[in-house]
Design an enzyme around this catalytic site. Structure first.
Site, PDB file in Angstrom:
ATOM      1  N   GLU A   1       0.838  -1.201   0.000  1.00  0.00           N
ATOM      2  CA  GLU A   1       0.000   0.000   0.000  1.00  0.00           C
ATOM      3  C   GLU A   1       0.879   1.259   0.000  1.00  0.00           C
ATOM      4  O   GLU A   1       0.634   2.219  -0.737  1.00  0.00           O
ATOM      5  CB  GLU A   1      -0.888   0.023   1.255  1.00  0.00           C
ATOM      6  CG  GLU A   1      -1.840  -1.157   1.406  1.00  0.00           C
ATOM      7  CD  GLU A   1      -1.227  -2.330   2.167  1.00  0.00           C
ATOM      8  OE1 GLU A   1      -0.028  -2.627   1.956  1.00  0.00           O
ATOM      9  OE2 GLU A   1      -1.955  -2.969   2.938  1.00  0.00           O
TER      10      GLU A   1
ATOM     11  N   ALA B   1       6.234 -36.779  -8.907  1.00  0.00           N
ATOM     12  CA  ALA B   1       5.868 -36.875 -10.322  1.00  0.00           C
ATOM     13  C   ALA B   1       5.750 -38.353 -10.624  1.00  0.00           C
ATOM     14  O   ALA B   1       6.728 -39.089 -10.549  1.00  0.00           O
ATOM     15  CB  ALA B   1       6.945 -36.222 -11.178  1.00  0.00           C
TER      16      ALA B   1
ATOM     17  N   LEU C   1      19.057 -28.679  -7.638  1.00  0.00           N
ATOM     18  CA  LEU C   1      17.964 -28.102  -6.847  1.00  0.00           C
ATOM     19  C   LEU C   1      17.890 -26.583  -6.919  1.00  0.00           C
ATOM     20  O   LEU C   1      17.370 -25.941  -6.018  1.00  0.00           O
ATOM     21  CB  LEU C   1      18.044 -28.551  -5.367  1.00  0.00           C
ATOM     22  CG  LEU C   1      18.047 -30.071  -5.136  1.00  0.00           C
ATOM     23  CD1 LEU C   1      18.116 -30.374  -3.649  1.00  0.00           C
ATOM     24  CD2 LEU C   1      16.805 -30.733  -5.743  1.00  0.00           C
TER      25      LEU C   1
ATOM     26  N   ARG D   1      16.007 -22.614 -12.439  1.00  0.00           N
ATOM     27  CA  ARG D   1      16.757 -22.054 -13.565  1.00  0.00           C
ATOM     28  C   ARG D   1      16.018 -22.170 -14.893  1.00  0.00           C
ATOM     29  O   ARG D   1      16.636 -22.106 -15.950  1.00  0.00           O
ATOM     30  CB  ARG D   1      18.131 -22.733 -13.667  1.00  0.00           C
ATOM     31  CG  ARG D   1      18.052 -24.223 -13.709  1.00  0.00           C
ATOM     32  CD  ARG D   1      19.407 -24.913 -13.709  1.00  0.00           C
ATOM     33  NE  ARG D   1      19.190 -26.330 -13.877  1.00  0.00           N
ATOM     34  CZ  ARG D   1      18.899 -27.164 -12.890  1.00  0.00           C
ATOM     35  NH1 ARG D   1      18.839 -26.730 -11.656  1.00  0.00           N
ATOM     36  NH2 ARG D   1      18.659 -28.433 -13.139  1.00  0.00           N
TER      37      ARG D   1
HETATM   38  C1  AOF Z   1       0.172  -5.272   4.441  1.00  0.00           C
HETATM   39  N1  AOF Z   1       0.829  -5.031   3.278  1.00  0.00           N
HETATM   40  O1  AOF Z   1       2.473  -5.447   1.828  1.00  0.00           O
HETATM   41  C2  AOF Z   1       2.352  -6.789   3.749  1.00  0.00           C
HETATM   42  C3  AOF Z   1       1.626  -7.073   4.941  1.00  0.00           C
HETATM   43  O2  AOF Z   1       7.168  -6.545   9.827  1.00  0.00           O
HETATM   44  P1  AOF Z   1       6.269  -5.874   8.839  1.00  0.00           P
HETATM   45  O3  AOF Z   1       5.987  -4.439   9.182  1.00  0.00           O
HETATM   46  O4  AOF Z   1       6.758  -6.037   7.410  1.00  0.00           O
HETATM   47  O5  AOF Z   1       4.840  -6.597   8.948  1.00  0.00           O
HETATM   48  C4  AOF Z   1       4.702  -7.935   8.554  1.00  0.00           C
HETATM   49  C5  AOF Z   1       3.282  -8.367   8.696  1.00  0.00           C
HETATM   50  O6  AOF Z   1       2.420  -7.486   7.969  1.00  0.00           O
HETATM   51  C6  AOF Z   1       3.065  -9.753   8.115  1.00  0.00           C
HETATM   52  O7  AOF Z   1       3.180 -10.751   9.095  1.00  0.00           O
HETATM   53  C7  AOF Z   1       1.641  -9.656   7.570  1.00  0.00           C
HETATM   54  O8  AOF Z   1       0.704  -9.884   8.590  1.00  0.00           O
HETATM   55  C8  AOF Z   1       1.557  -8.205   7.133  1.00  0.00           C
HETATM   56  N2  AOF Z   1       2.025  -8.070   5.750  1.00  0.00           N
HETATM   57  N3  AOF Z   1       0.551  -6.312   5.232  1.00  0.00           N
HETATM   58  O9  AOF Z   1      -0.746  -4.530   4.788  1.00  0.00           O
HETATM   59  C9  AOF Z   1       1.892  -5.736   2.900  1.00  0.00           C
HETATM   60  N4  AOF Z   1       3.467  -7.494   3.427  1.00  0.00           N
HETATM   61 ZN    ZN Z   2       0.983  -3.092   6.021  1.00  0.00          ZN
END
Ligand code: AOF
Ligand code: ZN
Length: 352
Positions: free
Chosen positions: A46, A149, A199, A202
């Site tokens: 966001e 598989a 592993l 690629r």
């Molecule tokens: C969102 N937008 O793009 C993501 C979210 O340690 P932080 O601040 O990066 O927070 C991580 C937590 O925030 C993660 O465990 C999940 O609950 C949320 N991730 N939330 O609004 C984002 N990556």
């Molecule tokens: Zn967030």
């Protein structure tokens, strides 16, 4: 939301232990800004979208985001605050955040401030995107995913002389996509010795490599310096996992001299996988793709030791006769069409 999903996937496999998230801002139904969460510690999707916009959103602006906006201070400030500060009045959300510290609270906070919230848009796709995160954040243990598989008659091995690959090019590419997604991949010592796999991912783009576990209870890979896992330039990401009780001093010092990491676990045959998973939890390994041969696959499935299954099935038969099939029949050469029907795969075509 489709575009937001595409954006989220630009960080495919690079956000652990965080989820992949994409965000799109529209004004009058037109996309004016985009963002995604690139990696842990970086701003959330966001915030990236607000930055890309670089001005105050219009009064009718709508934020579309694949995951519920967060409402707590983690490594970064809460997105709910950023949304309210920007004056956004409508938010469209894909999946609810399963993180117990969020889990619907972000949506409730937005609504309490009079923001219109539409949830569940492309919910299934948005949830599926973060299957590793969803498991990790609710259990604190790694998602163990078993990839097999098999042939149409359930064999994991082809007739001698047929080459090693059971499935075709698309399935093969899909496995590389999964290797890119998971923070770690695992094989048995038997597979490491028989196939000498790398592993790495690629098939497309730059090569990438996560952690590579060799599940080797009795350290029988000791001394096998020719293995790719022990000598390529990702060798510091290889970890040999075995039982301390069955480790010979000489074997362990061989790994040490070669600079190969070893997890010498305290446990027995029965608890081995469980103890390994616990160690993964401690080391914050959020998910492991286990590429199993017949023996490991059978034991994992039998003991229900994995959480997730990826079963690729090829239209050909395996290395021994089945009640229906002769060995070594290759329907792929007969212009088979494959369709997925609910939970089943249909192979159809003229038998040439
Ligand atoms: C969102 N937008 O793009 C993501 C979210 O340690 P932080 O601040 O990066 O927070 C991580 C937590 O925030 C993660 O465990 C999940 O609950 C949320 N991730 N939330 O609004 C984002 N990556
Ligand atoms: Zn967030």
């Amino acid at each position: 939301m489709r575009r937001a999903l595409e954006l989220a996937r630009q960080a495919w496999g690079r956000t652990h232990p965080n989820p992949m998230v994409g965000a799109v801002i529209t004004e009058g139904g037109v996309v004016v800004a985009e963002g995604f969460h690139a990696q842990v510690g970086e701003p959330h999707a966001e915030v990236m979208a607000f930055r890309a916009l670089g001005r105050r959103p219009a009064a009718d602006a709508v934020l579309h985001v694949t995951l519920e906006p967060c409402c707590t201070h983690g490594r970064t400030p809460p997105c709910v605050d950023a949304i309210l500060a920007a004056g956004i009045r409508t938010v469209v959300v894909g999946a609810t955040d399963p993180n117990p510290t969020h889990a619907g609270k972000g949506l409730a906070m937005l609504r309490a401030k009079g923001v219109a919230v539409v949830e569940g848009v492309l919910r299934e796709e948005c949830e599926q995107l973060n299957l590793i995160f969803n498991h990790w954040i609710t259990t604190g243990s790694p998602l163990l995913a078993l990839k097999i598989a098999t042939t149409l008659d359930g064999k994991l091995v082809l007739s001698p002389g047929e080459g090693r690959a059971v499935t075709g090019a698309e399935a093969h590419a899909d496995v590389h996509r999964l290797r890119r997604l998971f923070p770690a991949v695992a094989v048995s010592a038997d597979t490491a010795l028989a196939d000498n796999p790398r592993l790495t991912a690629r098939n497309t783009g730059a090569e990438s490599c996560g952690l590579r576990f060799v599940l080797d209870r009795h350290f029988k890979t000791a001394g096998r310096s020719g293995l790719n896992l022990f000598q390529d330039h990702y060798r510091e990401r290889t970890i040999v996992v075995g039982l301390g009780s069955s480790a010979k001093k000489a074997d362990l010092s061989w790994y040490e001299a070669e600079g190969i990491k070893v997890w010498s676990l305290v446990g027995d045959e029965e608890s081995f996988l469980e103890v390994w998973a616990e160690r993964c939890s401690q080391e914050k390994v959020t998910g492991v793709l286990i590429e199993a041969g017949p023996r490991l696959a059978a034991s994992l499935l039998g003991a229900r030791s994995v959480h997730y299954l990826l079963a690729y099935v090829a239209p050909r038969t395996g290395d021994s006769a089945s009640p229906v099939w002769h060995e070594g029949v290759d329907l792929a050469g007969w212009a088979m069409r494959t369709s997925i029907m609910g939970q089943d795969a249909l192979f159809q075509g003229f038998l040439g």
